[in-house]
Motif scaffolding. Structure first.
Motif, mmCIF file in Angstrom:
data_model
loop_
_atom_site.group_PDB
_atom_site.id
_atom_site.type_symbol
_atom_site.label_atom_id
_atom_site.label_comp_id
_atom_site.label_asym_id
_atom_site.label_seq_id
_atom_site.Cartn_x
_atom_site.Cartn_y
_atom_site.Cartn_z
ATOM 1 N N GLU A 274 0.837 -1.191 0.000
ATOM 2 C CA GLU A 274 0.000 0.000 0.000
ATOM 3 C C GLU A 274 0.882 1.254 0.000
ATOM 4 O OE1 GLU A 274 -0.393 -2.535 2.002
ATOM 5 O OE2 GLU A 274 -2.224 -3.400 1.166
ATOM 6 N N VAL A 275 0.679 2.122 -0.998
ATOM 7 C CA VAL A 275 1.454 3.360 -1.105
ATOM 8 C C VAL A 275 0.581 4.498 -0.598
ATOM 9 C CG1 VAL A 275 2.716 4.908 -2.638
ATOM 10 C CG2 VAL A 275 2.686 2.440 -3.102
ATOM 11 N N THR A 276 0.850 4.947 0.619
ATOM 12 C CA THR A 276 0.104 6.045 1.217
ATOM 13 C C THR A 276 1.087 7.113 1.680
ATOM 14 O OG1 THR A 276 0.132 4.952 3.372
ATOM 15 C CG2 THR A 276 -1.784 4.574 1.971
ATOM 16 N N PRO A 277 0.686 8.407 1.661
ATOM 17 C CA PRO A 277 1.600 9.470 2.088
ATOM 18 C C PRO A 277 2.129 9.238 3.498
ATOM 19 C CG PRO A 277 -0.318 10.396 0.984
ATOM 20 C CD PRO A 277 -0.596 8.938 1.166
ATOM 21 N N PHE A 278 3.450 9.246 3.631
ATOM 22 C CA PHE A 278 4.166 9.066 4.898
ATOM 23 C C PHE A 278 3.950 7.681 5.512
ATOM 24 C CE2 PHE A 278 3.268 13.632 4.520
ATOM 25 C CZ PHE A 278 4.553 14.155 4.631
ATOM 26 N N GLY A 279 3.264 6.793 4.794
ATOM 27 C CA GLY A 279 2.952 5.489 5.346
ATOM 28 C C GLY A 279 4.164 4.612 5.590
ATOM 29 N N ALA A 280 5.218 4.799 4.770
ATOM 30 C CA ALA A 280 6.392 3.931 4.888
ATOM 31 C C ALA A 280 7.328 4.347 6.007
ATOM 32 C CB ALA A 280 7.152 3.908 3.564
ATOM 33 N N LEU A 281 7.186 5.561 6.511
ATOM 34 C CA LEU A 281 8.117 6.029 7.538
ATOM 35 C C LEU A 281 8.113 5.145 8.769
ATOM 36 C CD1 LEU A 281 7.883 9.931 7.623
ATOM 37 C CD2 LEU A 281 9.771 8.518 6.815
ATOM 38 N N GLY A 282 6.927 4.700 9.177
ATOM 39 C CA GLY A 282 6.815 3.918 10.399
ATOM 40 C C GLY A 282 7.460 2.550 10.291
ATOM 41 N N TYR A 283 6.950 1.719 9.366
ATOM 42 C CA TYR A 283 7.447 0.344 9.314
ATOM 43 C C TYR A 283 8.880 0.263 8.783
ATOM 44 C CZ TYR A 283 6.472 0.118 4.231
ATOM 45 O OH TYR A 283 6.465 0.328 2.878
ATOM 46 N N ALA A 284 9.258 1.144 7.844
ATOM 47 C CA ALA A 284 10.610 1.066 7.285
ATOM 48 C C ALA A 284 11.668 1.483 8.298
ATOM 49 C CB ALA A 284 10.706 1.926 6.030
ATOM 50 N N THR A 285 11.399 2.556 9.032
ATOM 51 C CA THR A 285 12.393 2.987 10.019
ATOM 52 C C THR A 285 12.476 2.000 11.182
ATOM 53 O OG1 THR A 285 10.685 4.444 10.966
ATOM 54 C CG2 THR A 285 12.285 5.442 9.480
ATOM 55 N N ARG A 286 11.358 1.354 11.518
ATOM 56 C CA ARG A 286 11.419 0.319 12.553
ATOM 57 C C ARG A 286 12.244 -0.873 12.083
ATOM 58 N NH1 ARG A 286 5.968 1.764 13.338
ATOM 59 N NH2 ARG A 286 5.286 0.030 12.024
ATOM 60 N N PHE A 287 12.131 -1.182 10.788
ATOM 61 C CA PHE A 287 12.919 -2.292 10.235
ATOM 62 C C PHE A 287 14.415 -1.989 10.308
ATOM 63 C CE2 PHE A 287 15.222 -4.068 6.604
ATOM 64 C CZ PHE A 287 14.987 -5.421 6.762
ATOM 65 N N TRP A 288 14.789 -0.764 9.931
ATOM 66 C CA TRP A 288 16.206 -0.415 9.876
ATOM 67 C C TRP A 288 16.783 -0.066 11.243
ATOM 68 C CZ3 TRP A 288 18.916 -1.486 5.684
ATOM 69 C CH2 TRP A 288 18.278 -1.549 4.451
ATOM 70 N N LEU A 289 15.999 0.617 12.076
ATOM 71 C CA LEU A 289 16.540 1.149 13.324
ATOM 72 C C LEU A 289 15.989 0.498 14.582
ATOM 73 C CD1 LEU A 289 16.470 4.952 12.393
ATOM 74 C CD2 LEU A 289 18.383 3.344 12.178
ATOM 75 N N GLY A 290 14.972 -0.340 14.441
ATOM 76 C CA GLY A 290 14.411 -1.005 15.612
ATOM 77 C C GLY A 290 13.858 -0.003 16.607
ATOM 78 N N GLY A 291 14.277 -0.132 17.861
ATOM 79 C CA GLY A 291 13.794 0.759 18.905
ATOM 80 C C GLY A 291 14.280 2.178 18.787
ATOM 81 N N ALA A 333 7.235 11.691 2.316
ATOM 82 C CA ALA A 333 5.844 11.349 2.036
ATOM 83 C C ALA A 333 5.699 10.176 1.081
ATOM 84 C CB ALA A 333 5.103 12.560 1.470
ATOM 85 N N VAL A 334 6.613 10.046 0.107
ATOM 86 C CA VAL A 334 6.373 9.078 -0.972
ATOM 87 C C VAL A 334 7.380 7.939 -1.043
ATOM 88 C CG1 VAL A 334 5.281 10.890 -2.345
ATOM 89 C CG2 VAL A 334 7.695 10.361 -2.714
ATOM 90 N N VAL A 335 8.525 8.052 -0.387
ATOM 91 C CA VAL A 335 9.585 7.051 -0.542
ATOM 92 C C VAL A 335 9.629 6.130 0.659
ATOM 93 C CG1 VAL A 335 12.095 6.741 -0.663
ATOM 94 C CG2 VAL A 335 10.983 8.484 -2.070
ATOM 95 N N GLU A 336 9.867 4.858 0.408
ATOM 96 C CA GLU A 336 10.106 3.901 1.481
ATOM 97 C C GLU A 336 11.578 4.021 1.882
ATOM 98 O OE1 GLU A 336 8.595 -0.502 1.893
ATOM 99 O OE2 GLU A 336 10.528 -0.512 0.840
ATOM 100 N N PRO A 337 11.875 4.522 3.091
ATOM 101 C CA PRO A 337 13.277 4.705 3.485
ATOM 102 C C PRO A 337 14.050 3.394 3.385
ATOM 103 C CG PRO A 337 11.805 5.769 5.050
ATOM 104 C CD PRO A 337 10.946 4.937 4.144
ATOM 105 N N GLY A 338 15.218 3.473 2.760
ATOM 106 C CA GLY A 338 16.008 2.269 2.580
ATOM 107 C C GLY A 338 17.382 2.591 2.051
ATOM 108 N N SER A 339 17.974 1.629 1.368
ATOM 109 C CA SER A 339 19.345 1.783 0.893
ATOM 110 C C SER A 339 19.482 2.811 -0.217
ATOM 111 C CB SER A 339 19.870 0.425 0.411
ATOM 112 O OG SER A 339 18.986 -0.151 -0.545
ATOM 113 N N SER A 340 18.376 3.225 -0.839
ATOM 114 C CA SER A 340 18.438 4.219 -1.917
ATOM 115 C C SER A 340 18.274 5.653 -1.418
ATOM 116 C CB SER A 340 17.347 3.930 -2.957
ATOM 117 O OG SER A 340 17.532 2.676 -3.561
ATOM 118 N N THR A 341 17.933 5.827 -0.150
ATOM 119 C CA THR A 341 17.637 7.167 0.359
ATOM 120 C C THR A 341 18.815 8.108 0.210
ATOM 121 O OG1 THR A 341 16.067 6.232 1.949
ATOM 122 C CG2 THR A 341 16.846 8.466 2.361
#
Length: 399
Positions: A274-291, A333-341
Motif C-alpha cells: 500500500e502506497v500512502t503518504p508518509f505510510g512507509a516512515l513507520g514500518y521502514a524505520t522500525r525495520f532499519w533502526l528497531g527501537g 511522504a512518498v519514498v520507502e526509506p532504505g538503501s536508496s535514500t
C-alpha cells in the motif's frame, strides 16, 4: 596559468572531473568483487558494471524494448516489478544517441550520464553565484566549493552510471536558475522534462509558490514590480509543475488501462504494497533502526531542518532554501526509506552550499573546513560503493 586564473567553467569541470576519476577508481575496485549476476559476468568491465547493474538494466530494457502494454502480474494476481516504475526521458535520450552513433548501451549510457552530470555542475555553480550573492560575499568561492562538495557526495558516483540522477540534477538546477533569474520559460521547459525524468516535479510546485510569495512581498514594498499578467504566469507555472508531477502516472494508467498502474508498480518494490503518504516512515524505520526508529527520525529531520535555519542558509536565495525543504518533505511522504535514500538526497544540492558556507573566515579556516568535509565524503563514498554497489546474490540491497 594558476588555477585561480582559469575561467570559472574550466575550474568547475576540473573539480568535477577529478571527483569522477576517484569514483571511477572506486567502481573498478568494486567490480573486482562482483559475482556473476544475470547479464553481468563476474568481475565485469567498467562499462558493463556501470551500465547494467541495478536500475541500469531496467533502463537498457526500456531503451531497447520499450514498456509493456499490460501490467505484468504474478501467480497471486499482484503486479510484479516492471519497467513502468522507471521514467522514459533518460533511456529515450540514450536510444537516440545509440541510433545516431551506433555505439553500444554499455558505452553510451554511462557516457551520457557523465556528460549530463558535468553540465549539471556548471548550472549548480551558476545557481549559487546568481541566486546567493550575500552568501558568496560572506564566503568567497562558495559556488565552486558547493560544486566540490556535491562532486564528492557519498552517492555522487551515480552521476556517471546508467541512472537518471545526472539528468534530474541538471533539470532541478535549471529550474532554480530560471526562478532566481526570472526566466520562466526555462523553468517551464525544465519542469516538463523533469516530469518524465524522475518523480520529483511535485515539490517544484512548492518552490514556485515560495518564489511567487517573495515576488508579491517585494512588489508591495515597491522593490520589484509584479504585474497581474506576471502573477497569472506564476500561477500557471505552479499548475504546470503539479501537472508534470502526475504526467507519468497518468501515461502509465492510460497505456495499461489500469488507473493506478504506477502506484501498483511502485508497491511491487516495497515491503508493504500500500502506497500512502508518509505510510512507509513507520514500518521502514522500525525495520532499519528497531527501537531507535523514533529518535532516528526526529534526529534526521532536526538535522536537515536545522541546517536550513543557520546563517549560512539564510544567506541563500529563498528558492534555494525552499527546494531542499520541499524535496525532503516530499521524499518522506512518498519514498520507502532504505538503501536508496542516500542517493535521492543528491538532488538536494543547496545543502552543499550551506555546509560549504558554515565557515566564512579566515581563509585558512575555510580551506581546512572544506578539505575536512571532502575527505570525510570520499571515505563515505568508498564505503557506499564497495558495500552497496556490489550485489551479493541471491538477494541484496539496491543503491
Amino acid at each position: 596559468m594558476r588555477p585561480a586564473a582559469w575561467p570559472w567553467w574550466v575550474r568547475v569541470l576540473a573539480v568535477w572531473s577529478a571527483a569522477r576519476l576517484v569514483s571511477a577508481a572506486l567502481l573498478l575496485v568494486a567490480a573486482t568483487r562482483q559475482e556473476a549476476l544475470g547479464a553481468v559476468p563476474a568481475q565485469p568491465s567498467y562499462g558493463t558494471f556501470v551500465s547494467l547493474m541495478f536500475d541500469g538494466d531496467w533502463y537498457r530494457r526500456i531503451a531497447e524494448d520499450g514498456y509493456p502494454s499490460t501490467l505484468p502480474r504474478g501467480a497471486d494476481g499482484l503486479v510484479v516489478q516492471n519497467a513502468w516504475a522507471f521514467y522514459p526521458l533518460f533511456p529515450g535520450l540514450v536510444r537516440l544517441v545509440v541510433a545516431v552513433t551506433g555505439a553500444s548501451w554499455e558505452v553510451t549510457a554511462p557516457a551520457l550520464a557523465t556528460v549530463l552530470g558535468a553540465a549539471a555542475a556548471l548550472v549548480v555553480h551558476r545557481v549559487v553565484e546568481r541566486g546567493a550573492p550575500a552568501a558568496c560575499t560572506a564566503r568567497p568561492g562558495l559556488p565552486l566549493a558547493t560544486v566540490a562538495l556535491l562532486a564528492v557526495f557519498p552517492t555522487a558516483v551515480v552521476t556517471q552510471v546508467a541512472y537518471t540522477e545526472s539528468l534530474a540534477l541538471l533539470l532541478v538546477a535549471l529550474v532554480l536558475l530560471g526562478l532566481v533569474g526570472r526566466r520562466y520559460a526555462l523553468v517551464a521547459v525544465a519542469v516538463v522534462l523533469l516530469g518524465f525524468t524522475r518523480s520529483v516535479a511535485l515539490p517544484v510546485a512548492a518552490v514556485v509558490g515560495v518564489h511567487a510569495l517573495v515576488r508579491l512581498v517585494r512588489a508591495r514594498r515597491g522593490e520589484e514590480p509584479l504585474r497581474p499578467s506576471g502573477a497569472a504566469g506564476l500561477v500557471g507555472l505552479g499548475v504546470l509543475a503539479v501537472a508534470s508531477g502526475f504526467a507519468w502516472p497518468a501515461v502509465t494508467g492510460w497505456v495499461t488501462g489500469v488507473e493506478d498502474a504506477y502506484l501498483q508498480t511502485q508497491g511491487a518494490w516495497r515491503g508493504v504494497r500500500e502506497v500512502t503518504p508518509f505510510g512507509a516512515l513507520g514500518y521502514a524505520t522500525r525495520f532499519w533502526l528497531g527501537g531507535w526508529a523514533v529518535p532516528g527520525l526526529v534526529g534526521a529531520f532536526a538535522l536537515l531542518g536545522g541546517l536550513l535555519l543557520l546563517p549560512a542558509a539564510r544567506r541563500l536565495a529563498p528558492e534555494l532554501r525552499a527546494w531542499p525543504a520541499a524535496y525532503v518533505l516530499y521524499l518522506a511522504a512518498v519514498v520507502e526509506p532504505g538503501s536508496s535514500t542516500a542517493r535521492f538526497l543528491l538532488l538536494a544540492f543547496p545543502y552543499a552550499a550551506v555546509v560549504a558556507g558554515l565557515v566564512t573566515r579566515p581563509a585558512v579556516a575555510r580551506r581546512a573546513w572544506l578539505a575536512a568535509v571532502v575527505v570525510l565524503s570520499l571515505v563515505l563514498q568508498a564505503v557506499w560503493v564497495l558495500t552497496i554497489w556490489v550485489f551479493t546474490p541471491p538477494a541484496d540491497w539496491p543503491p
